[in-house]
Scaffold this active site. Sequence first.
Site, PDB file in Angstrom:
ATOM      1  N   ARG A  55       0.819  -1.214   0.000  1.00  0.00           N
ATOM      2  CA  ARG A  55       0.000   0.000   0.000  1.00  0.00           C
ATOM      3  C   ARG A  55       0.853   1.265   0.000  1.00  0.00           C
ATOM      4  NH1 ARG A  55      -3.247  -0.442   4.528  1.00  0.00           N
ATOM      5  NH2 ARG A  55      -1.827   0.945   5.603  1.00  0.00           N
ATOM      6  N   TYR A 107      -7.398  23.538 -15.777  1.00  0.00           N
ATOM      7  CA  TYR A 107      -8.110  22.273 -15.958  1.00  0.00           C
ATOM      8  C   TYR A 107      -9.416  22.324 -15.153  1.00  0.00           C
ATOM      9  CZ  TYR A 107      -9.506  17.478 -15.820  1.00  0.00           C
ATOM     10  OH  TYR A 107     -10.263  16.339 -15.908  1.00  0.00           O
ATOM     11  N   LYS A 205      -1.602  11.739 -19.683  1.00  0.00           N
ATOM     12  CA  LYS A 205      -1.432  12.461 -20.965  1.00  0.00           C
ATOM     13  C   LYS A 205      -0.076  12.130 -21.589  1.00  0.00           C
ATOM     14  CE  LYS A 205      -5.213  14.371 -19.394  1.00  0.00           C
ATOM     15  NZ  LYS A 205      -6.482  13.727 -19.606  1.00  0.00           N
TER      16      LYS A 205
HETATM   17  C1  LIG Z   1      -3.867  20.001 -17.488  1.00  0.00           C
HETATM   18  C2  LIG Z   1      -4.542  18.858 -16.786  1.00  0.00           C
HETATM   19  N1  LIG Z   1      -4.320  18.684 -15.474  1.00  0.00           N
HETATM   20  C3  LIG Z   1      -4.899  17.664 -14.802  1.00  0.00           C
HETATM   21  C4  LIG Z   1      -5.766  16.783 -15.420  1.00  0.00           C
HETATM   22  C5  LIG Z   1      -6.387  15.672 -14.639  1.00  0.00           C
HETATM   23  O1  LIG Z   1      -5.777  14.472 -14.968  1.00  0.00           O
HETATM   24  P1  LIG Z   1      -6.493  13.031 -14.903  1.00  0.00           P
HETATM   25  O2  LIG Z   1      -7.542  13.026 -15.975  1.00  0.00           O
HETATM   26  O3  LIG Z   1      -5.367  12.098 -15.114  1.00  0.00           O
HETATM   27  O4  LIG Z   1      -7.104  12.922 -13.542  1.00  0.00           O
HETATM   28  C6  LIG Z   1      -6.016  16.931 -16.784  1.00  0.00           C
HETATM   29  C7  LIG Z   1      -6.953  16.007 -17.459  1.00  0.00           C
HETATM   30  O5  LIG Z   1      -7.455  16.284 -18.524  1.00  0.00           O
HETATM   31  C8  LIG Z   1      -5.386  17.997 -17.482  1.00  0.00           C
HETATM   32  O6  LIG Z   1      -5.618  18.204 -18.795  1.00  0.00           O
END
Ligand SMILES: Cc1ncc(COP(=O)(O)O)c(C=O)c1O
Length: 386
Positions: A55, A107, A205
């Site tokens: 964990r 985001y 990503k």
């Molecule tokens: C710039 C950015 N930060 C954070 C996230 C969140 O990531 P996750 O989808 O892996 O939770 C994303 C998702 O699209 C993003 O584009």
Amino acid sequence: MSDDIAKPVTPETFAAQAGGGVDVETGAIVAPIHVTTTYERGADLAYPKGYVYARPDNATVRQAEAVITRLEHGAETLLVPSGMAAAVSLFLALDKPAHVIAPTVMYWSLRNWLATEGARYGIEATFIDTTDTDLVARTVRPGETKLIWIETPGNPLWQISDIAAIAAIANWAGGLLAVDSTCATPVLTNPLKLGADIVMHSATKYLNGHSDVMAGSLTFADPTSPLFEATSRLRGQHGTILGPFEAALLMRGLRTLHVRVAHQCRSAMAVAKAMSSDSRVADVLYPGLKTTPGHALAARQMTGGFGGMLSIRVKGGEAAAIAAAARLRVWKRATSLGGVESLVEHRASVEGAGTPCPPDLLRLSVGLETADDLIADLQQALVGNG
Ligand SMILES: Cc1ncc(COP(=O)(O)O)c(C=O)c1O
């Protein structure tokens, strides 16, 4: 695994070889995936290899963390099961009450979490335009602002915030700076080298890059920082460590990060230029274009390219933008970004009410197809617009 390749190899070489170690028992170049949940204790009740339980800790996860740490010039990395999990766990680990500053355009899901859930956890978030450094300086509250959060380039307008200047402000105010560098990638920007304290990635990503793993990372500049200690402790207690299979896939993706991002930067620039000279497009938002606000800062802060993300605003408004997206054949209509396949998204309809995203905007994530195919597809899709 045997020891990692010694410095001074470049981060690029380190990543291509997944750290450079080989499996000591078999000589395997690709590390075995460690699926065990538990580890044998010695007769003296010690843990001779340092591992106790899965964990808080896992060797496959550690390998991917070591590569990200090196790519970001950091001291420690924590991998968790999504980018949101990474960001939220950092906010949860802050000492409370915590005033935080975050961008108005960022985001969307994280902004939403801060705005709607933050107060329940003792977080007061002030959303401002973090591309305006003077405004950041006027908004910070010495002693009260625990964290400044920026995202650069920022989703989906690709505005640029000044990491070095904001790091100085955070430092002066006794707070920390965390940078969501998902879209810059460690290939183009290293926020920790510019003075930031923490760099976060949605590793879903570019770091993984194949649209087949959810993951998030937090890399810390200071391994003795109380925030690193708290975030790490909470991950161990909550069990929010990345799974070993995901870590192994992520490790595979990391090996090709540099070549993917270099290709995506070149293609995105070609797409941005083609769209800029298209009379059916009202505006192109890409930090690589001199016409995009923040270009000069991006040219200083991003080295080797301007990333694979851009947005276009389609003449004719929202309906025209949605119709153009519907006609695309090569680009896939899907959320997310940073994968090998190019994606298009009508971002305003994803973000919903209150979004700062213009309704005529299509967000483009450039993949590894040829730029010619991507441009031709956009050109045929824009038929009937403008
Ligand atoms: C710039 C950015 N930060 C954070 C996230 C969140 O990531 P996750 O989808 O892996 O939770 C994303 C998702 O699209 C993003 O584009």
